[in-house]
Write an enzyme that holds these catalytic residues in place. Structure first.
Site, PDB file in Angstrom:
ATOM      1  N   GLU A  87       0.822  -1.212   0.000  1.00  0.00           N
ATOM      2  CA  GLU A  87       0.000   0.000   0.000  1.00  0.00           C
ATOM      3  C   GLU A  87       0.860   1.268   0.000  1.00  0.00           C
ATOM      4  O   GLU A  87       0.398   2.334   0.419  1.00  0.00           O
ATOM      5  CB  GLU A  87      -0.946  -0.021   1.198  1.00  0.00           C
ATOM      6  CG  GLU A  87      -1.958  -1.166   1.094  1.00  0.00           C
ATOM      7  CD  GLU A  87      -3.060  -1.057   2.122  1.00  0.00           C
ATOM      8  OE1 GLU A  87      -4.188  -0.762   1.735  1.00  0.00           O
ATOM      9  OE2 GLU A  87      -2.768  -1.282   3.314  1.00  0.00           O
ATOM     10  N   HIS A 106      -0.260   4.936   8.081  1.00  0.00           N
ATOM     11  CA  HIS A 106      -1.362   4.043   7.694  1.00  0.00           C
ATOM     12  C   HIS A 106      -1.379   2.885   8.682  1.00  0.00           C
ATOM     13  O   HIS A 106      -0.370   2.199   8.855  1.00  0.00           O
ATOM     14  CB  HIS A 106      -1.198   3.526   6.266  1.00  0.00           C
ATOM     15  CG  HIS A 106      -2.223   2.476   5.920  1.00  0.00           C
ATOM     16  ND1 HIS A 106      -3.575   2.739   5.954  1.00  0.00           N
ATOM     17  CD2 HIS A 106      -2.111   1.166   5.611  1.00  0.00           C
ATOM     18  CE1 HIS A 106      -4.240   1.637   5.651  1.00  0.00           C
ATOM     19  NE2 HIS A 106      -3.382   0.662   5.445  1.00  0.00           N
ATOM     20  N   HIS A 108      -4.149  -0.063  11.050  1.00  0.00           N
ATOM     21  CA  HIS A 108      -5.404  -0.813  11.081  1.00  0.00           C
ATOM     22  C   HIS A 108      -5.902  -0.922  12.529  1.00  0.00           C
ATOM     23  O   HIS A 108      -5.913  -2.013  13.098  1.00  0.00           O
ATOM     24  CB  HIS A 108      -5.195  -2.230  10.526  1.00  0.00           C
ATOM     25  CG  HIS A 108      -4.769  -2.316   9.096  1.00  0.00           C
ATOM     26  ND1 HIS A 108      -4.341  -3.488   8.516  1.00  0.00           N
ATOM     27  CD2 HIS A 108      -4.726  -1.380   8.107  1.00  0.00           C
ATOM     28  CE1 HIS A 108      -4.043  -3.264   7.237  1.00  0.00           C
ATOM     29  NE2 HIS A 108      -4.256  -1.997   6.961  1.00  0.00           N
ATOM     30  N   HIS A 174     -11.140  -1.407   6.794  1.00  0.00           N
ATOM     31  CA  HIS A 174      -9.718  -1.505   6.506  1.00  0.00           C
ATOM     32  C   HIS A 174      -8.878  -0.851   7.601  1.00  0.00           C
ATOM     33  O   HIS A 174      -8.218  -1.558   8.360  1.00  0.00           O
ATOM     34  CB  HIS A 174      -9.477  -0.850   5.131  1.00  0.00           C
ATOM     35  CG  HIS A 174      -8.045  -0.816   4.691  1.00  0.00           C
ATOM     36  ND1 HIS A 174      -7.657  -0.245   3.507  1.00  0.00           N
ATOM     37  CD2 HIS A 174      -6.910  -1.255   5.267  1.00  0.00           C
ATOM     38  CE1 HIS A 174      -6.351  -0.366   3.364  1.00  0.00           C
ATOM     39  NE2 HIS A 174      -5.877  -0.966   4.428  1.00  0.00           N
TER      40      HIS A 174
HETATM   41 ZN   LIG Z   1      -3.918  -1.244   4.983  1.00  0.00          ZN
END
Ligand SMILES: [Zn+2]
Length: 246
Positions: A87, A106, A108, A174
């Protein structure tokens, strides 16, 4: 960090990105090996947490795991077996599109994930408990409605469009994308977003619905000054991680 006026010290930035990964893991925003942090390191250059052949996950991220790449994900110099995150476009495309952004997280976080899946809106349900998180909610937290792996520039641009000029975005089903002028700010914003989601989730679990905070109470809350507050919170988390040998 202002990339235009300050020549970034790559060694310091690399250490800060690795520290950010460990803090996110200690605080439960990332689990195992999934999640990444990046920082702008010049024109079309960023430092980003990558995965080596003996990767042990974000809690144990070291400076060597943070590699210099271009915004398209090509590692600059020998790759030494490291692979960039799938990603990576989240980072490269954000840094390309938004010059005011110098750092990207980023992650989760489970609480944000459950709120998104359960369609629990992240609203300003508390006040002085966490003023920056309350203000974040007050200003609105955009949601990117697709639950896809953001593995290409087209998907990253969709996410960026959903995000607008906000510093945070919930990726439904996500995780989260959070930006900052510096790594410390992006990390503290991610922690605040997680705090908001955690409280929202607990209220829902209790079978309750939080009443909105009265406008007169919001008006009374001081502006803590983001930069000062972020660095203070960051220092606490650095010390906390260090106390655990991280
Ligand atoms: Zn991710």
């Amino acid at each position: 960090m202002n990339a235009e006026t300050t020549a970034p010290d790559l060694g310091d930035l690399r250490a800060t990105v690795a520290q950010a990964c460990r803090i996110l893991a200690v605080e439960g925003l990332v689990e195992g090996t999934l999640g990444h942090v990046s920082v702008r390191a010049g024109d079309d250059r960023m430092l980003i947490r990558c995965r080596g052949t003996d990767d042990e996950g974000l809690m144990f991220a070291g400076d060597d795991d943070v590699r210099l790449t271009d915004f398209s994900g090509a590692i600059i110099g020998p790759d030494e077996g490291y692979r960039v995150p799938k990603e990576l476009p989240i980072h490269g495309e954000l840094l390309r599109a938004r010059p005011e952004v110098n750092a990207v997280v980023h992650a989760h976080p489970p609480a944000v994930l459950v709120c998104g899946v359960a369609a629990l809106e992240l609203r300003p349900v508390f006040g002085a408990y966490n003023i920056p998180a309350m203000r974040m909610a007050l200003e609105g937290i955009p949601v990117y409605p697709r639950s896809v792996l953001i593995s290409g520039p087209g998907l990253a641009q969709e996410m960026i469009a959903a995000m607008g000029d906000r510093p945070v975005c919930v990726l439904k089903g996500h995780g989260i994308t959070v930006t900052g002028e510096r790594v410390e700010q992006a990390v503290v914003r991610a922690l605040n977003l997680n705090a908001l989601a955690t409280v929202t989730l607990e209220v829902a679990r209790a079978g309750a619905r939080a009443e909105p905070i009265p406008a007169e109470d919001i008006a009374e809350l001081p502006d803590l000054g983001s930069a000062f507050n972020d660095l203070t919170v960051w220092r606490h988390h650095v010390a906390k991680a260090r106390s655990r040998g991280l």
